[in-house]
Design an enzyme around this catalytic site. Structure first.
Site, PDB file in Angstrom:
ATOM      1  N   CYS A  22     -30.558  -5.718  40.311  1.00 20.80           N
ATOM      2  CA  CYS A  22     -30.413  -4.355  39.798  1.00 20.80           C
ATOM      3  C   CYS A  22     -31.729  -3.811  39.264  1.00 20.80           C
ATOM      4  O   CYS A  22     -31.825  -2.623  38.950  1.00 20.80           O
ATOM      5  CB  CYS A  22     -29.351  -4.306  38.710  1.00 20.80           C
ATOM      6  SG  CYS A  22     -29.686  -5.391  37.302  1.00 20.80           S
ATOM      7  N   THR A  46     -23.673 -10.685  43.908  1.00 18.52           N
ATOM      8  CA  THR A  46     -25.050 -10.490  44.352  1.00 18.52           C
ATOM      9  C   THR A  46     -25.983 -11.615  43.914  1.00 18.52           C
ATOM     10  O   THR A  46     -26.874 -12.020  44.661  1.00 18.52           O
ATOM     11  CB  THR A  46     -25.583  -9.158  43.812  1.00 18.52           C
ATOM     12  OG1 THR A  46     -25.290  -9.077  42.409  1.00 18.52           O
ATOM     13  CG2 THR A  46     -24.943  -7.990  44.538  1.00 18.52           C
ATOM     14  N   ASN A  47     -25.814 -12.112  42.699  1.00 18.51           N
ATOM     15  CA  ASN A  47     -26.651 -13.204  42.173  1.00 18.51           C
ATOM     16  C   ASN A  47     -25.744 -14.268  41.552  1.00 18.51           C
ATOM     17  O   ASN A  47     -25.809 -14.518  40.349  1.00 18.51           O
ATOM     18  CB  ASN A  47     -27.626 -12.676  41.109  1.00 18.51           C
ATOM     19  CG  ASN A  47     -28.470 -11.533  41.624  1.00 18.51           C
ATOM     20  OD1 ASN A  47     -29.335 -11.705  42.473  1.00 18.51           O
ATOM     21  ND2 ASN A  47     -28.209 -10.337  41.122  1.00 18.51           N
ATOM     22  N   PRO A  83     -21.677 -11.936  39.139  1.00 12.98           N
ATOM     23  CA  PRO A  83     -21.527 -11.033  40.285  1.00 12.98           C
ATOM     24  C   PRO A  83     -21.686 -11.766  41.615  1.00 12.98           C
ATOM     25  O   PRO A  83     -22.206 -12.892  41.664  1.00 12.98           O
ATOM     26  CB  PRO A  83     -22.674 -10.050  40.077  1.00 12.98           C
ATOM     27  CG  PRO A  83     -23.755 -10.902  39.460  1.00 12.98           C
ATOM     28  CD  PRO A  83     -23.026 -11.902  38.577  1.00 12.98           C
ATOM     29  N   GLU A 130     -28.497   4.324  43.082  1.00 15.63           N
ATOM     30  CA  GLU A 130     -28.729   2.882  43.229  1.00 15.63           C
ATOM     31  C   GLU A 130     -28.152   2.419  44.558  1.00 15.63           C
ATOM     32  O   GLU A 130     -27.062   2.826  44.954  1.00 15.63           O
ATOM     33  CB  GLU A 130     -28.078   2.106  42.084  1.00 15.63           C
ATOM     34  CG  GLU A 130     -28.369   0.608  42.142  1.00 15.63           C
ATOM     35  CD  GLU A 130     -27.680  -0.180  41.035  1.00 15.63           C
ATOM     36  OE1 GLU A 130     -28.261  -1.173  40.575  1.00 15.63           O
ATOM     37  OE2 GLU A 130     -26.563   0.192  40.647  1.00 15.63           O
ATOM     38  N   GLY A 159     -19.824  -5.021  38.195  1.00 17.04           N
ATOM     39  CA  GLY A 159     -19.651  -3.586  38.375  1.00 17.04           C
ATOM     40  C   GLY A 159     -19.294  -2.877  37.082  1.00 17.04           C
ATOM     41  O   GLY A 159     -18.801  -3.487  36.133  1.00 17.04           O
TER      42      GLY A 159
END
Length: 520
Positions: free
Chosen positions: A258, A126-127, A124, A347, A207
């Site tokens: 998450c 994000t990380n 992802p 979230e 996702g």
């Protein structure tokens, strides 16, 4: 005419060049796996340590690069995540032998580990690099090869990291092609890769649509669902300690994990004490007007504004139309209800925490259930309190597979502030429509062939003392009793893993037929 990477219908046309490069990567990985599957444990651990060291040395570089490329997160926190995904990950699995066959005379059984093979790993935005580090080491420890499909927003840092780790692995004796990355990922190309018959398993982090696509690909897949962790703070606990843990967790890397807390639940009787503690630890408690502005900006038309993901609390407040002091670490939005009618209870992947208060512990547990029914089933929750019975009741009532107690949930559920397995893949199990409910580790990339003898005591099993395992090099020493006996190593084969030239030629021809089948 574009060539199809697989036979399934409907076929996805992808550019010839991208298809050709992808096919070559899969072929390289396939041959790398065949060689790597014959490495003994000492050789595997040497390679894993070399990869971990290369990852550790570049942790700062890729932390800066990821933030610069994606615009998400905090450099110092990404550096820490990168470091935790290197040596500590190998240390955690040091005692797990996924290489040597095991002999269990009492059960008259021999167990032979079989690596997954070619792993397609989605990462992802994000990380990005910490996930790449983590999945690389899972593949190495299981004697598998990995091909990464990075998020387009993080493709440059991921490609560079994959090249670095591959070089370190090869320098330590690994076959070339063990660690690769798609330079120009696209949806059609990724979907075609996921359906390739030469991919043995997909590790899907990203996702929900991409995870669902992985499960629908026809190949085995391990996917993870979204988080939306409720966190309960009981009146009997140290309110300042709980507040500090929650703020530390929610502000970590601007809340892109998450596993971060999503909705804070406490009792009405304790609101003022907890509010003081939250403020003292850097939280801004929004007033009614600020909550309305935050809700409107963060969830326009009920959907998350992705511009907020990984951004700071101060930046988000400014975008929403109100000001906070520069030292603000998280924004807390008091809400009257949770559920579908309150988007702030979804979230957020941003340092924004909804806060609801109720009259009793039983109602708090029910509210946590409602939050998870909306989103986050199977994922994580957090509990701050001193009563073991309440902790047990809370965990038993919720459809999650991790409940972090008196620890920050972001780090705790991911195994970095608890003794859970360190992981950037949080299995959500049956409750979250996933195939695995625990933190994913290298053991999930290994299956075992079991030789099972007749259970009749009159039928002997045979003596395996001098039976050799099919390694090309020296094996690790056998573990001490009472663990099963490790088989002795086999001598190095005279040619190509024991195959004669005719057999090898037939194998190559068979591979070519499989590759060309269904092409147009």
């Amino acid at each position: 005419m574009p060539i199809q990477l697989h036979d399934d219908s409907p076929r996805l046309a992808i550019p010839d060049r991208a298809e050709s490069i992808a096919r070559m990567k899969i072929d390289r990985a396939t041959w790398a796996v065949r060689a790597f599957s014959r490495y003994d444990r000492a050789a595997v651990m040497k390679i894993a340590r070399a990869v971990a060291e290369a990852a550790h040395q570049a942790a700062q570089t890729y932390a800066e690069w990821a933030v610069r490329e994606t615009g998400m997160g905090v450099v110092e926190h990404k550096k820490l995540k990168n470091e935790l995904s290197a040596h500590p990950l190998v240390d955690f699995y040091e005692g797990m032998d996924l290489v040597n066959p095991r002999v269990d005379p009492a059960r008259k059984m021999v167990e032979i580990p079989k690596p997954a093979g070619v792993v397609l790993a989605l990462t992802p935005a994000t990380n990005p690099v910490s996930t790449l580090y983590y999945k690389t080491l899972l593949a190495v420890l299981s004697r598998s090869a990995v091909i990464f499909s990075p998020h387009p927003m993080a493709k440059a840092c991921c490609n560079d990291a994959a090249v670095r780790l591959e070089a370190a692995a090869v320098a330590a004796g690994a076959p070339a092609g063990l660690i690769q990355c798609i330079e120009e990922p696209s949806v059609p190309l990724v979907q075609a890769l996921m359906a390739s018959p030469k991919v043995q398993v997909i590790l899907a982090t990203g996702g929900s649509p991409m995870v669902r696509a992985a499960y629908a690909s026809g190949n085995p897949a391990i996917g993870v669902g979204p988080g939306n962790a409720p966190v309960y703070v009981d009146p009997d606990t140290d309110q300042n300690a709980a507040a500090k843990r929650i703020v530390d967790s929610k502000s970590f890397d601007n809340s892109v994990l998450c596993t971060n807390e999503s909705v804070l639940i406490s009792l009405d009787q304790d609101r003022s004490r907890l509010e003081r503690a939250l403020r003292a630890n850097g939280a801004h408690i929004c007033n009614e007007a600020e909550v309305a502005k935050l809700r409107s900006w963060l969830f326009p038309e009920g959907h998350l504004n992705t511009a907020a993901v990984g951004k700071s609390a101060v930046w988000i407040a400014a975008q929403a139309g109100f000001r906070v002091v520069p030292s603000t670490r998280i924004l807390i939005a008091p809400v009257e209800v949770v559920g579908l009618d309150e988007p702030l209870s979804k979230e957020k992947l941003a340092p924004v925490l909804a806060w609801a208060t109720v009259g009793t512990f039983e109602r708090a547990t029910g509210m946590a259930q409602m939050i998870l029914r909306m989103s986050g089933a199977g994922h994580s929750a957090a509990f701050h309190g001193e009563d073991p019975q309440k902790a047990m009741d809370f965990a038993s009532a919720l459809p999650v597979y991790r409940v972090v107690v008196n620890a920050p949930c972001s780090q705790g559920a991911a195994g970095f502030a608890t003794h859970l397995a360190p992981s950037f893949m949080i299995g959500t199990g049956y409750a979250g429509r996933s195939s695995v409910g625990e933190n994913i580790g290298p053991q999930h990339l290994v299956h075992w062939t079991r030789l099972a003898w007749n259970s009749d005591a009159a039928v002997p099993m045979g003596d395996f003392t001098d039976v050799r395992a099919p390694f090309d090099g020296p094996s690790a020493p056998p573990p001490a009793a009472p663990r099963p006996v490790t088989l002795a190593p086999a001598p190095a084969p005279a040619n190509d893993a024991g195959m004669d030239r005719d057999m090898l030629r037939q194998l190559i021809l068979q591979e070519l037929r499989e590759l060309t089948r269904g092409q147009s």
